[in-house]
Design an enzyme around this catalytic site. Structure first.
Site, short mmCIF file in Angstrom:
data_model
loop_
_atom_site.label_atom_id
_atom_site.label_comp_id
_atom_site.label_asym_id
_atom_site.label_seq_id
_atom_site.Cartn_x
_atom_site.Cartn_y
_atom_site.Cartn_z
N ARG A 88 72.88 92.79 79.36
CA ARG A 88 72.58 91.83 80.45
C ARG A 88 73.73 91.93 81.44
O ARG A 88 74.88 91.66 81.08
CB ARG A 88 72.48 90.41 79.91
CG ARG A 88 72.39 89.38 81.03
CD ARG A 88 72.90 88.00 80.60
NE ARG A 88 72.05 87.35 79.64
CZ ARG A 88 72.49 86.45 78.77
NH1 ARG A 88 73.78 86.10 78.74
NH2 ARG A 88 71.68 85.88 77.92
N ASP A 112 76.43 86.19 74.63
CA ASP A 112 76.99 85.91 75.95
C ASP A 112 78.40 86.50 76.01
O ASP A 112 79.04 86.68 74.98
CB ASP A 112 77.11 84.40 76.18
CG ASP A 112 75.76 83.72 76.40
OD1 ASP A 112 74.77 84.41 76.66
OD2 ASP A 112 75.73 82.48 76.30
C1 FAD Z 1 70.60 84.70 82.67
C2 FAD Z 1 72.06 84.59 82.97
C3 FAD Z 1 72.97 84.69 81.93
C4 FAD Z 1 74.34 84.62 82.18
N1 FAD Z 1 75.22 84.88 81.17
C5 FAD Z 1 76.54 84.95 81.46
C6 FAD Z 1 77.48 85.36 80.49
O1 FAD Z 1 77.15 85.68 79.35
N2 FAD Z 1 78.80 85.40 80.84
C7 FAD Z 1 79.22 85.09 82.12
O2 FAD Z 1 80.41 85.17 82.41
N3 FAD Z 1 78.34 84.68 83.05
C8 FAD Z 1 77.02 84.61 82.75
N4 FAD Z 1 76.14 84.24 83.74
C9 FAD Z 1 76.65 83.63 85.00
C10 FAD Z 1 77.01 84.69 86.02
O3 FAD Z 1 78.15 85.40 85.62
C11 FAD Z 1 77.27 84.05 87.40
O4 FAD Z 1 78.37 83.19 87.30
C12 FAD Z 1 76.10 83.25 87.97
O5 FAD Z 1 74.90 83.89 87.71
C13 FAD Z 1 76.24 83.07 89.50
O6 FAD Z 1 76.31 84.31 90.11
P1 FAD Z 1 75.10 85.02 90.90
O7 FAD Z 1 74.90 86.36 90.31
O8 FAD Z 1 73.90 84.17 90.90
O9 FAD Z 1 75.68 85.27 92.34
P2 FAD Z 1 76.37 84.32 93.41
O10 FAD Z 1 76.81 85.21 94.51
O11 FAD Z 1 77.36 83.42 92.77
O12 FAD Z 1 75.16 83.42 93.91
C14 FAD Z 1 74.06 83.94 94.63
C15 FAD Z 1 73.20 82.77 95.09
O13 FAD Z 1 72.64 82.13 93.93
C16 FAD Z 1 72.63 80.73 94.09
N5 FAD Z 1 73.51 80.16 93.05
C17 FAD Z 1 74.38 80.81 92.25
N6 FAD Z 1 74.97 79.97 91.39
C18 FAD Z 1 74.48 78.76 91.67
C19 FAD Z 1 74.71 77.47 91.12
N7 FAD Z 1 75.56 77.29 90.12
N8 FAD Z 1 74.02 76.42 91.63
C20 FAD Z 1 73.14 76.60 92.64
N9 FAD Z 1 72.88 77.80 93.19
C21 FAD Z 1 73.54 78.85 92.72
C22 FAD Z 1 73.13 80.46 95.47
O14 FAD Z 1 72.00 80.40 96.31
C23 FAD Z 1 73.97 81.66 95.78
O15 FAD Z 1 74.08 81.92 97.15
C24 FAD Z 1 74.78 84.35 83.51
C25 FAD Z 1 73.86 84.26 84.56
C26 FAD Z 1 72.52 84.39 84.30
C27 FAD Z 1 71.57 84.33 85.45
#
Ligand code: FAD
Length: 310
Positions: free
Chosen positions: A186, A135
């Site tokens: 990723r 991560d």
């Molecule tokens: C498999 C995976 C691994 C990850 N690993 C890392 C990592 O190693 N380091 C790191 O910094 N981040 C990591 N993340 C988190 C990532 O950086 C984002 O903070 C997170 O995925 C929210 O962003 P989004 O791309 O979904 O977009 P956003 O624009 O934040 O969200 C898009 C839509 O998704 C839904 N959504 C998003 N978050 C939430 C929530 N918490 N609760 C409910 N609905 C939500 C909502 O409907 C929102 O409108 C990971 C995410 C995933 C999916």
């Protein structure tokens, strides 16, 4: 608000009384609020959920929660837990894929010991055909994470990949660095509050960078993972793959356990590969607070669950 809510929830995550309160109620019963995002505190609970996800056609990666350890003993304990996790996963027959964090293995205490700890995990992981994803934590750790990754890669550990964040200004270079190695990336937006010098502060900028990097990775990367719940970016990824004739077996989508389950199901129904990031363990509070920071509306859901429970 974009960065503001992340900062607020980060600050709240440091308050001990809140942590104690959340720890008491968050996992207490099967419908407690933290279970929406975390499989449970035990590996058995994680394996049970992993099986359910696999039955629905999803891939998975297990994350034993923990970060920011301050002593070598804590880092050694986390390392032992990961080694044990490998055995439990092998015995259970679920998919062999784990995610971990360097601060959990002691990078803040001593970098060389952290690398040794990581090797202790990678050796049995390699023997049993696991894939291990590192991560990405906040931008203070980007350099060290990449350096540790490259060191291990040069030592012929090839069952590894890492996460890169579109929010960071530097990430395009890092993506190219990983493409040159042939390593699996990723792509995520980034879950941490970052200073303007390091990161884009506006959501449209982060999204645009994600779109750009997604394209680079799909065209030139090695089996990239597009990790987002953003419907627009998912649609863009699908359209770009179609347009460039990039097969569905050449990349995967990834989402977090409990988030946009509707979208998860529809991607699988459409024949896409989807991996669910499945976290478990007692140290769930910081992970949980990051999920609240991403979507402050989740607080309403937590409060409703608390009222129900008391
Ligand atoms: C498999 C995976 C691994 C990850 N690993 C890392 C990592 O190693 N380091 C790191 O910094 N981040 C990591 N993340 C988190 C990532 O950086 C984002 O903070 C997170 O995925 C929210 O962003 P989004 O791309 O979904 O977009 P956003 O624009 O934040 O969200 C898009 C839509 O998704 C839904 N959504 C998003 N978050 C939430 C929530 N918490 N609760 C409910 N609905 C939500 C909502 O409907 C929102 O409108 C990971 C995410 C995933 C999916």
């Amino acid at each position: 608000m974009y960065g503001g809510s992340k900062a607020l929830f980060f600050a709240l995550s440091r308050i001990r009384a809140l942590k104690r309160l959340a720890s008491k109620y968050g996992m207490a019963s099967p419908d407690s609020f933290a279970r929406r995002f975390i499989a449970g505190e035990t590996v058995e609970e994680a394996i049970r959920d992993a099986r359910l996800l696999q039955e629905r056609g999803m891939l998975l990666t297990l994350d034993y929660l923990g970060e920011s350890v301050r002593t070598m003993d804590e880092a050694a304990a986390a390392t032992r837990e990961y080694v044990r996790l490998i055995d439990v996963i092998v015995a259970s027959g679920i998919e062999r894929n784990i995610s971990l964090k360097l601060t959990q293995l002691g990078v803040d205490v001593d970098r060389a010991t952290c690398v040794d700890n990581l090797r202790r995990i990678l050796i049995p992981a390699g023997k049993h055909g696991f894939f291990v994803r590192m991560d990405m934590e906040n931008s203070r750790y980007t350099d060290v994470t990449l350096e540790v990754f490259e060191t291990l890669w040069q030592q012929e550990y090839r069952n590894i990949g890492l996460a890169l964040q579109s929010a960071l200004r530097r990430t395009e270079q890092d993506v190219l660095r990983m493409i040159a190695l042939g390593a699996r990336v990723r792509l995520v937006k980034g879950a941490y509050k970052e200073p303007p010098a390091a990161a884009f502060q506006k959501k449209p900028e982060v999204d645009e960078a994600f779109r750009r990097l997604m394209r680079v990775l799909l065209e030139r990367g090695t089996y990239p993972a597009i990790a987002t719940h953003d419907e627009v970016l998912i649609a863009d990824t699908r359209a770009f793959a179609r347009e460039r004739n990039i097969g569905r077996d050449r990349f995967e989508f990834q989402m977090l356990y409990g988030i946009r389950r509707d979208l998860q199901a529809s991607l699988v129904a459409d024949g896409h590969r989807l991996r669910i990031y499945l976290p478990f363990g007692q140290q769930w509070f910081p992970y949980f607070m990051r999920r609240l920071g991403e979507r402050p509306a989740n607080v309403g859901f937590v409060l409703r669950a608390l009222v129900r429970e008391r």
